[in-house]
Write an enzyme that holds these catalytic residues in place. Structure first.
Site, PDB file in Angstrom:
ATOM      1  N   ILE A 155      -8.757  67.578  18.853  1.00  0.00           N
ATOM      2  CA  ILE A 155      -8.307  68.511  17.816  1.00  0.00           C
ATOM      3  C   ILE A 155      -9.454  69.428  17.387  1.00  0.00           C
ATOM      4  CG2 ILE A 155      -7.371  68.690  15.474  1.00  0.00           C
ATOM      5  CD1 ILE A 155      -5.982  65.931  16.024  1.00  0.00           C
ATOM      6  N   ASP A 174     -20.986  65.600  15.547  1.00  0.00           N
ATOM      7  CA  ASP A 174     -20.289  64.493  16.220  1.00  0.00           C
ATOM      8  C   ASP A 174     -21.371  63.569  16.753  1.00  0.00           C
ATOM      9  OD1 ASP A 174     -18.792  62.886  18.187  1.00  0.00           O
ATOM     10  OD2 ASP A 174     -17.212  64.382  17.981  1.00  0.00           O
ATOM     11  N   CYS A 206     -12.635  63.909  12.463  1.00  0.00           N
ATOM     12  CA  CYS A 206     -13.128  62.629  12.980  1.00  0.00           C
ATOM     13  C   CYS A 206     -12.137  61.535  12.572  1.00  0.00           C
ATOM     14  CB  CYS A 206     -14.521  62.342  12.411  1.00  0.00           C
ATOM     15  SG  CYS A 206     -14.581  62.442  10.625  1.00  0.00           S
ATOM     16  N   THR A 233      -7.291  67.622   7.798  1.00  0.00           N
ATOM     17  CA  THR A 233      -6.076  67.221   8.510  1.00  0.00           C
ATOM     18  C   THR A 233      -6.326  65.898   9.230  1.00  0.00           C
ATOM     19  OG1 THR A 233      -6.676  68.433  10.504  1.00  0.00           O
ATOM     20  CG2 THR A 233      -5.302  69.611   8.907  1.00  0.00           C
ATOM     21  N   ARG A 235      -7.749  62.148   7.977  1.00  0.00           N
ATOM     22  CA  ARG A 235      -7.156  61.053   7.213  1.00  0.00           C
ATOM     23  C   ARG A 235      -7.625  61.188   5.765  1.00  0.00           C
ATOM     24  NH1 ARG A 235      -3.996  60.575  10.646  1.00  0.00           N
ATOM     25  NH2 ARG A 235      -3.519  58.786  11.975  1.00  0.00           N
ATOM     26  N   ASP A 259      -3.903  68.119   4.334  1.00  0.00           N
ATOM     27  CA  ASP A 259      -2.668  67.662   4.986  1.00  0.00           C
ATOM     28  C   ASP A 259      -2.526  66.150   4.848  1.00  0.00           C
ATOM     29  OD1 ASP A 259      -0.298  68.136   6.550  1.00  0.00           O
ATOM     30  OD2 ASP A 259      -1.315  67.219   8.254  1.00  0.00           O
ATOM     31  N   GLU A 264      -1.534  58.521   0.203  1.00  0.00           N
ATOM     32  CA  GLU A 264      -0.330  59.290   0.537  1.00  0.00           C
ATOM     33  C   GLU A 264       0.901  58.434   0.830  1.00  0.00           C
ATOM     34  OE1 GLU A 264      -1.927  61.250   4.127  1.00  0.00           O
ATOM     35  OE2 GLU A 264      -0.453  60.148   5.311  1.00  0.00           O
ATOM     36  N   HIS A 296       1.258  65.693   5.458  1.00  0.00           N
ATOM     37  CA  HIS A 296       0.931  65.109   6.772  1.00  0.00           C
ATOM     38  C   HIS A 296       1.844  65.681   7.863  1.00  0.00           C
ATOM     39  CE1 HIS A 296      -1.271  61.399   8.512  1.00  0.00           C
ATOM     40  NE2 HIS A 296      -0.990  62.247   9.497  1.00  0.00           N
TER      41      HIS A 296
HETATM   42  P1  NAI Z   1     -10.441  62.284  19.268  1.00  0.00           P
HETATM   43  O1  NAI Z   1     -10.610  60.823  19.453  1.00  0.00           O
HETATM   44  O2  NAI Z   1     -10.128  63.144  20.424  1.00  0.00           O
HETATM   45  O3  NAI Z   1     -11.738  62.895  18.541  1.00  0.00           O
HETATM   46  C1  NAI Z   1     -12.395  62.303  17.470  1.00  0.00           C
HETATM   47  C2  NAI Z   1     -13.840  62.752  17.517  1.00  0.00           C
HETATM   48  O4  NAI Z   1     -14.473  62.295  16.316  1.00  0.00           O
HETATM   49  C3  NAI Z   1     -14.622  62.178  18.698  1.00  0.00           C
HETATM   50  O5  NAI Z   1     -15.296  63.213  19.378  1.00  0.00           O
HETATM   51  C4  NAI Z   1     -15.600  61.200  18.052  1.00  0.00           C
HETATM   52  O6  NAI Z   1     -16.837  61.106  18.752  1.00  0.00           O
HETATM   53  C5  NAI Z   1     -15.776  61.866  16.693  1.00  0.00           C
HETATM   54  N1  NAI Z   1     -16.350  60.991  15.687  1.00  0.00           N
HETATM   55  C6  NAI Z   1     -16.318  59.628  15.637  1.00  0.00           C
HETATM   56  N2  NAI Z   1     -17.027  59.208  14.568  1.00  0.00           N
HETATM   57  C7  NAI Z   1     -17.501  60.315  13.956  1.00  0.00           C
HETATM   58  C8  NAI Z   1     -18.316  60.531  12.818  1.00  0.00           C
HETATM   59  N3  NAI Z   1     -18.800  59.491  12.099  1.00  0.00           N
HETATM   60  N4  NAI Z   1     -18.612  61.796  12.463  1.00  0.00           N
HETATM   61  C9  NAI Z   1     -18.163  62.845  13.200  1.00  0.00           C
HETATM   62  N5  NAI Z   1     -17.397  62.701  14.293  1.00  0.00           N
HETATM   63  C10 NAI Z   1     -17.071  61.453  14.669  1.00  0.00           C
HETATM   64  O7  NAI Z   1      -9.294  62.402  18.134  1.00  0.00           O
HETATM   65  P2  NAI Z   1      -8.379  63.648  17.824  1.00  0.00           P
HETATM   66  O8  NAI Z   1      -7.140  63.569  18.632  1.00  0.00           O
HETATM   67  O9  NAI Z   1      -9.187  64.888  17.837  1.00  0.00           O
HETATM   68  O10 NAI Z   1      -7.930  63.292  16.307  1.00  0.00           O
HETATM   69  C11 NAI Z   1      -8.880  63.268  15.249  1.00  0.00           C
HETATM   70  C12 NAI Z   1      -8.220  62.629  14.027  1.00  0.00           C
HETATM   71  O11 NAI Z   1      -7.184  63.492  13.545  1.00  0.00           O
HETATM   72  C13 NAI Z   1      -7.488  61.303  14.334  1.00  0.00           C
HETATM   73  O12 NAI Z   1      -8.382  60.205  14.276  1.00  0.00           O
HETATM   74  C14 NAI Z   1      -6.454  61.240  13.243  1.00  0.00           C
HETATM   75  O13 NAI Z   1      -6.995  60.523  12.140  1.00  0.00           O
HETATM   76  C15 NAI Z   1      -6.240  62.698  12.832  1.00  0.00           C
HETATM   77  N6  NAI Z   1      -4.900  63.183  13.175  1.00  0.00           N
HETATM   78  C16 NAI Z   1      -4.146  63.786  12.186  1.00  0.00           C
HETATM   79  C17 NAI Z   1      -2.869  64.265  12.457  1.00  0.00           C
HETATM   80  C18 NAI Z   1      -2.047  64.968  11.429  1.00  0.00           C
HETATM   81  O14 NAI Z   1      -0.812  65.096  11.610  1.00  0.00           O
HETATM   82  N7  NAI Z   1      -2.628  65.467  10.341  1.00  0.00           N
HETATM   83  C19 NAI Z   1      -2.282  64.086  13.788  1.00  0.00           C
HETATM   84  C20 NAI Z   1      -3.183  63.521  14.771  1.00  0.00           C
HETATM   85  C21 NAI Z   1      -4.430  63.062  14.454  1.00  0.00           C
END
Ligand code: NAI
Length: 332
Positions: A155, A174, A206, A233, A235, A259, A264, A296
């Site tokens: 994302i 990251d 993250c 967006t 958590r 979001d 929530e 959300h």
């Molecule tokens: P992803 O797993 O592809 O990317 C997460 C990134 O965060 C990774 O590059 C990881 O190295 C990094 N990360 C881990 N710990 C970290 C830290 N302490 N500081 C900075 N970066 C760190 O996950 P994706 O698909 O990009 O999703 C990210 C988050 O978005 C999900 O974990 C979920 O909580 C949230 N999400 C929200 C949605 C919504 O409808 N609002 C829908 C889908 C996901």
């Protein structure tokens, strides 16, 4: 017959899952309630539980799931911070749907940014009310400003491309750095402290982990530029909401697009318009003219719903066919 207890079901879930299920022919029991200790017994007689972001899948719930013979927990979302993986161990397999549409969430983050900045939500109401004044709707050029993206996963990367399109300079933090990615997308990795110091807007992408719980707290906010825009967006618990409110009251934070929200679960996805809001923190947040809350819905596009349904049912089918699981969440 594989039987799935499908918690937190909404009308749009039924449509997308029934469509995808034509290919699999699984039995789905539709349950509108959250999954928690009070409702876990409803999954009796099912081998699979399908759950979502605001279900409580703690040790107590997992213990009972196992006792009832549930073998697979199929999360129909990317995040799994609400699952106690220690409790799941090796005898309750957990799968999820990573990257069903990073575009959906990144585009929603962009929508929050543009709406907050140019006040289109207020302009919409004004003109419909015959008020054509633009007083109070002043924004700023995104072009040339600095964006800070925390988390450069799927994302975060999509959002970086969008922000580059606006002509913003993108800084990112990251713990897992990928210099080839940074060169290709055109952003610079930096420390959190530097990102806070330089960014005009900060967007959180993250996962929620013990390390990222209340990442944005009083200390982080104190390091940020006055007037910064915060977008979440990710958590809700990434932000200490009380610290955010204090900073909004003091004009330290210019605006916030949320979001997700720490507490929530009792509100988001539900129509609560006929009841008082008993969560005073949420009620306070809703009073700020420069705070925009969505419920959300970052994931909520046709493409994402299609991919969520297809991948969730494929995960379940793979599990029972003994195929390699590509989307298993590793047990701790
Ligand atoms: P992803 O797993 O592809 O990317 C997460 C990134 O965060 C990774 O590059 C990881 O190295 C990094 N990360 C881990 N710990 C970290 C830290 N302490 N500081 C900075 N970066 C760190 O996950 P994706 O698909 O990009 O999703 C990210 C988050 O978005 C999900 O974990 C979920 O909580 C949230 N999400 C929200 C949605 C919504 O409808 N609002 C829908 C889908 C996901």
């Amino acid at each position: 017959m594989i039987r799935i207890a499908f918690y937190d079901c909404k009308p749009y879930d039924r449509i997308s899952f029934n469509q995808a299920n034509k290919r699999f022919g699984l039995h789905i029991s539709w349950l509108e309630t959250h999954l928690n200790a009070d409702t876990v017994s409803l999954s009796q007689g099912h081998q699979v539980v399908c759950a979502f972001v605001n279900d409580t899948i703690d040790a107590e719930v997992i213990h009972q799931l196992k006792q009832q013979g549930v073998r697979l927990l199929a999360m129909r979302c990317a995040g799994y911070n609400n699952v106690d993986l220690h409790a799941a161990g090796t005898d309750l397999t957990v799968v999820r749907v990573p990257g069903y549409s990073p575009y959906a969430v990144a585009e929603h983050a962009a929508a929050l940014i543009l709406t907050l900045n140019r006040h289109t939500h207020k302009a919409y109401n004004r003109t419909r009310d015959g008020n054509f004044s633009i007083n109070g709707l002043l924004g700023f050029d995104l072009h040339g400003k600095v964006a800070g993206v925390i988390g450069t996963g799927q994302i975060g990367q999509c959002l970086i491309s969008i922000l580059n399109g606006f002509g913003m300079q993108v800084l990112a933090y990251d713990p897992q750095q990928n210099s080839e990615l940074a060169a290709r997308l055109g952003f610079t990795y930096t420390t959190l402290a530097e990102l806070y110091r330089q960014s005009d807007l900060i967007s959180l992408h993250c996962p929620l982990t013990p390390e990222t719980f209340h990442l944005i707290d009083n200390n982080a906010i104190a390091q940020m530029k006055a007037g910064v825009m915060i977008i979440n967006t990710g958590r809700g618990k990434l932000i200490d909401t009380k610290a955010l409110i204090t900073a909004l009251k003091a004009d330290r934070i210019g605006s916030a697009g949320l979001d997700v929200y720490e507490e929530e679960a009792d509100y988001f996805f539900e129509d609560r318009s006929l009841n008082p809001i008993t969560d005073d923190t949420l009620a306070r947040l809703l009073t700020f003219p420069n705070v925009l809350i969505t419920s959300h819905q970052g994931f909520f596009t046709r493409e994402a719903l299609h991919n969520i349904a297809e991948t969730t049912l494929q995960n379940i089918d793979d599990f029972f066919a003994g195929r390699q699981l590509t989307n298993q969440v590793c047990c701790l």
